[in-house]
Design a protein around this motif. Sequence first.
Motif, PDB file in Angstrom:
ATOM      1  N   LEU A  33       0.837  -1.209   0.000  1.00  5.71           N
ATOM      2  CA  LEU A  33       0.000   0.000   0.000  1.00  5.71           C
ATOM      3  C   LEU A  33       0.866   1.251   0.000  1.00  5.71           C
ATOM      4  O   LEU A  33       0.535   2.246  -0.656  1.00  5.71           O
ATOM      5  CB  LEU A  33      -0.939   0.007   1.209  1.00  5.71           C
ATOM      6  CG  LEU A  33      -2.079  -1.003   1.178  1.00  5.71           C
ATOM      7  CD1 LEU A  33      -2.741  -1.099   2.547  1.00  5.71           C
ATOM      8  CD2 LEU A  33      -3.103  -0.630   0.110  1.00  5.71           C
ATOM      9  N   LEU A  34       1.983   1.203   0.726  1.00  3.07           N
ATOM     10  CA  LEU A  34       2.887   2.356   0.747  1.00  3.07           C
ATOM     11  C   LEU A  34       3.654   2.509  -0.565  1.00  3.07           C
ATOM     12  O   LEU A  34       4.173   3.584  -0.856  1.00  3.07           O
ATOM     13  CB  LEU A  34       3.882   2.226   1.907  1.00  3.07           C
ATOM     14  CG  LEU A  34       3.315   2.395   3.306  1.00  3.07           C
ATOM     15  CD1 LEU A  34       4.373   2.040   4.357  1.00  3.07           C
ATOM     16  CD2 LEU A  34       2.797   3.810   3.516  1.00  3.07           C
ATOM     17  N   SER A  35       3.729   1.444  -1.362  1.00  2.00           N
ATOM     18  CA  SER A  35       4.537   1.474  -2.586  1.00  2.00           C
ATOM     19  C   SER A  35       3.973   2.392  -3.667  1.00  2.00           C
ATOM     20  O   SER A  35       4.654   2.660  -4.655  1.00  2.00           O
ATOM     21  CB  SER A  35       4.710   0.056  -3.149  1.00  2.00           C
ATOM     22  OG  SER A  35       3.515  -0.405  -3.761  1.00  2.00           O
ATOM     23  N   PHE A  36       2.760   2.882  -3.469  1.00  2.00           N
ATOM     24  CA  PHE A  36       2.185   3.795  -4.465  1.00  2.00           C
ATOM     25  C   PHE A  36       2.723   5.206  -4.313  1.00  2.00           C
ATOM     26  O   PHE A  36       2.347   6.099  -5.069  1.00  2.00           O
ATOM     27  CB  PHE A  36       0.653   3.750  -4.409  1.00  2.00           C
ATOM     28  CG  PHE A  36       0.116   2.448  -4.920  1.00  2.00           C
ATOM     29  CD1 PHE A  36      -0.059   2.235  -6.283  1.00  2.00           C
ATOM     30  CD2 PHE A  36      -0.159   1.413  -4.049  1.00  2.00           C
ATOM     31  CE1 PHE A  36      -0.517   1.016  -6.755  1.00  2.00           C
ATOM     32  CE2 PHE A  36      -0.614   0.194  -4.513  1.00  2.00           C
ATOM     33  CZ  PHE A  36      -0.790  -0.003  -5.866  1.00  2.00           C
ATOM     34  N   GLY A  37       3.614   5.410  -3.353  1.00  2.00           N
ATOM     35  CA  GLY A  37       4.366   6.648  -3.264  1.00  2.00           C
ATOM     36  C   GLY A  37       3.756   7.745  -2.421  1.00  2.00           C
ATOM     37  O   GLY A  37       4.352   8.803  -2.292  1.00  2.00           O
ATOM     38  N   GLU A  38       2.618   7.521  -1.845  1.00  2.00           N
ATOM     39  CA  GLU A  38       2.013   8.554  -1.020  1.00  2.00           C
ATOM     40  C   GLU A  38       2.399   8.369   0.438  1.00  2.00           C
ATOM     41  O   GLU A  38       2.641   7.260   0.892  1.00  2.00           O
ATOM     42  CB  GLU A  38       0.492   8.531  -1.168  1.00  2.00           C
ATOM     43  CG  GLU A  38       0.052   8.922  -2.558  1.00  2.00           C
ATOM     44  CD  GLU A  38      -1.437   9.215  -2.626  1.00  2.00           C
ATOM     45  OE1 GLU A  38      -1.992   9.723  -1.642  1.00  2.00           O
ATOM     46  OE2 GLU A  38      -2.013   8.923  -3.681  1.00  2.00           O
ATOM     47  N   GLU A  39       2.422   9.473   1.155  1.00  2.00           N
ATOM     48  CA  GLU A  39       2.639   9.442   2.587  1.00  2.00           C
ATOM     49  C   GLU A  39       1.273   9.209   3.234  1.00  2.00           C
ATOM     50  O   GLU A  39       0.344   9.973   3.001  1.00  2.00           O
ATOM     51  CB  GLU A  39       3.218  10.790   3.013  1.00  2.00           C
ATOM     52  CG  GLU A  39       3.956  10.783   4.285  1.00  2.00           C
ATOM     53  CD  GLU A  39       4.684  12.098   4.511  1.00  2.00           C
ATOM     54  OE1 GLU A  39       5.835  12.023   4.945  1.00  2.00           O
ATOM     55  OE2 GLU A  39       4.106  13.178   4.267  1.00  2.00           O
ATOM     56  N   LEU A  40       1.140   8.130   4.009  1.00  2.00           N
ATOM     57  CA  LEU A  40      -0.167   7.732   4.519  1.00  2.00           C
ATOM     58  C   LEU A  40      -0.133   7.504   6.026  1.00  2.00           C
ATOM     59  O   LEU A  40       0.856   6.992   6.553  1.00  2.00           O
ATOM     60  CB  LEU A  40      -0.623   6.434   3.842  1.00  2.00           C
ATOM     61  CG  LEU A  40      -0.773   6.474   2.321  1.00  2.00           C
ATOM     62  CD1 LEU A  40      -0.927   5.066   1.766  1.00  2.00           C
ATOM     63  CD2 LEU A  40      -1.964   7.331   1.934  1.00  2.00           C
ATOM     64  N   SER A  41      -1.221   7.840   6.679  1.00  2.00           N
ATOM     65  CA  SER A  41      -1.382   7.527   8.096  1.00  2.00           C
ATOM     66  C   SER A  41      -1.901   6.094   8.214  1.00  2.00           C
ATOM     67  O   SER A  41      -2.331   5.491   7.229  1.00  2.00           O
ATOM     68  CB  SER A  41      -2.374   8.497   8.739  1.00  2.00           C
ATOM     69  OG  SER A  41      -3.686   8.266   8.222  1.00  2.00           O
ATOM     70  N   GLY A  42      -1.894   5.563   9.431  1.00  2.00           N
ATOM     71  CA  GLY A  42      -2.484   4.242   9.663  1.00  2.00           C
ATOM     72  C   GLY A  42      -3.948   4.228   9.266  1.00  2.00           C
ATOM     73  O   GLY A  42      -4.434   3.255   8.693  1.00  2.00           O
ATOM     74  N   TYR A  43      -4.651   5.323   9.564  1.00  2.00           N
ATOM     75  CA  TYR A  43      -6.062   5.434   9.184  1.00  2.00           C
ATOM     76  C   TYR A  43      -6.209   5.384   7.658  1.00  2.00           C
ATOM     77  O   TYR A  43      -7.079   4.691   7.136  1.00  2.00           O
ATOM     78  CB  TYR A  43      -6.642   6.739   9.739  1.00  2.00           C
ATOM     79  CG  TYR A  43      -8.066   6.988   9.334  1.00  2.00           C
ATOM     80  CD1 TYR A  43      -9.122   6.327   9.965  1.00  2.00           C
ATOM     81  CD2 TYR A  43      -8.376   7.882   8.308  1.00  2.00           C
ATOM     82  CE1 TYR A  43     -10.437   6.542   9.592  1.00  2.00           C
ATOM     83  CE2 TYR A  43      -9.687   8.106   7.932  1.00  2.00           C
ATOM     84  CZ  TYR A  43     -10.712   7.438   8.573  1.00  2.00           C
ATOM     85  OH  TYR A  43     -12.010   7.648   8.188  1.00  2.00           O
ATOM     86  N   ASP A  44      -5.342   6.112   6.945  1.00  2.00           N
ATOM     87  CA  ASP A  44      -5.374   6.090   5.477  1.00  2.00           C
ATOM     88  C   ASP A  44      -5.112   4.682   4.949  1.00  2.00           C
ATOM     89  O   ASP A  44      -5.778   4.227   4.011  1.00  2.00           O
ATOM     90  CB  ASP A  44      -4.318   7.027   4.885  1.00  2.00           C
ATOM     91  CG  ASP A  44      -4.557   8.487   5.192  1.00  2.00           C
ATOM     92  OD1 ASP A  44      -5.732   8.885   5.349  1.00  2.00           O
ATOM     93  OD2 ASP A  44      -3.554   9.230   5.292  1.00  2.00           O
ATOM     94  N   LEU A  45      -4.152   3.998   5.549  1.00  2.00           N
ATOM     95  CA  LEU A  45      -3.834   2.635   5.116  1.00  2.00           C
ATOM     96  C   LEU A  45      -5.022   1.705   5.325  1.00  2.00           C
ATOM     97  O   LEU A  45      -5.307   0.849   4.487  1.00  2.00           O
ATOM     98  CB  LEU A  45      -2.602   2.113   5.849  1.00  2.00           C
ATOM     99  CG  LEU A  45      -1.285   2.740   5.406  1.00  2.00           C
ATOM    100  CD1 LEU A  45      -0.202   2.501   6.439  1.00  2.00           C
ATOM    101  CD2 LEU A  45      -0.868   2.207   4.046  1.00  2.00           C
ATOM    102  N   LYS A  46      -5.736   1.882   6.423  1.00  2.00           N
ATOM    103  CA  LYS A  46      -6.929   1.066   6.674  1.00  2.00           C
ATOM    104  C   LYS A  46      -7.982   1.347   5.609  1.00  2.00           C
ATOM    105  O   LYS A  46      -8.600   0.420   5.058  1.00  2.00           O
ATOM    106  CB  LYS A  46      -7.472   1.353   8.082  1.00  2.00           C
ATOM    107  CG  LYS A  46      -8.767   0.631   8.415  1.00  2.00           C
ATOM    108  CD  LYS A  46      -8.617  -0.866   8.447  1.00  2.00           C
ATOM    109  CE  LYS A  46      -9.912  -1.527   8.912  1.00  2.00           C
ATOM    110  NZ  LYS A  46     -10.066  -2.863   8.389  1.00  2.00           N
TER     111      LYS A  46
END
Length: 184
Positions: free
Chosen positions: A11-24
Amino acid sequence: MPATSWAVLGLLSFGEELSGYDLKKWSDWSLRFFYWSPSFSQIYSELKRLEKAGYATSRLVAQETGSRDKRVYRITGEGLAAVRRWAREAPVDPPVLKHGPMLRLWLGHLLEPDQMRDILARHREFAEKMRRRALADVEGAKGETAWAYPTLTLKWAERHYAAERDLADAMLADIEELERGTGG
């Protein structure tokens, strides 16, 4: 690392900076259709594991007054190389079928025919609901070039749930045939 680590790193490999909430949210939007959607606690555990391994970094981002700062995560170059290597080289595990309605059908001799029909009808409704959600997410992802392959995965999910819906219909017909004494 466990599959959940690779999923979160993916999920992080798409290059965006994400929070745990965003990842969920992202996992609910995509992974749930074909693998599973990890819980918040699983996501945060994996993020700690990924940071410790050097595959992800995090930083705190100040929020509006009165709100807690938010921690956001980004994949590292080493993390991108690791998830790329895993996707290219790790053995592909065959899917494991854990199918509640199928288990109930197998135990159909312990149920009344109406109970079995109800289970299959509810499964059919679930499959159709998931098919529609996957189709809606396909539409929502159109035009996002970074999501070309996740969009193909969502199309696969839509087709899978259409097949599950059709299998439920076929099993309902088979039960009717069985009750008439003409089936096996």
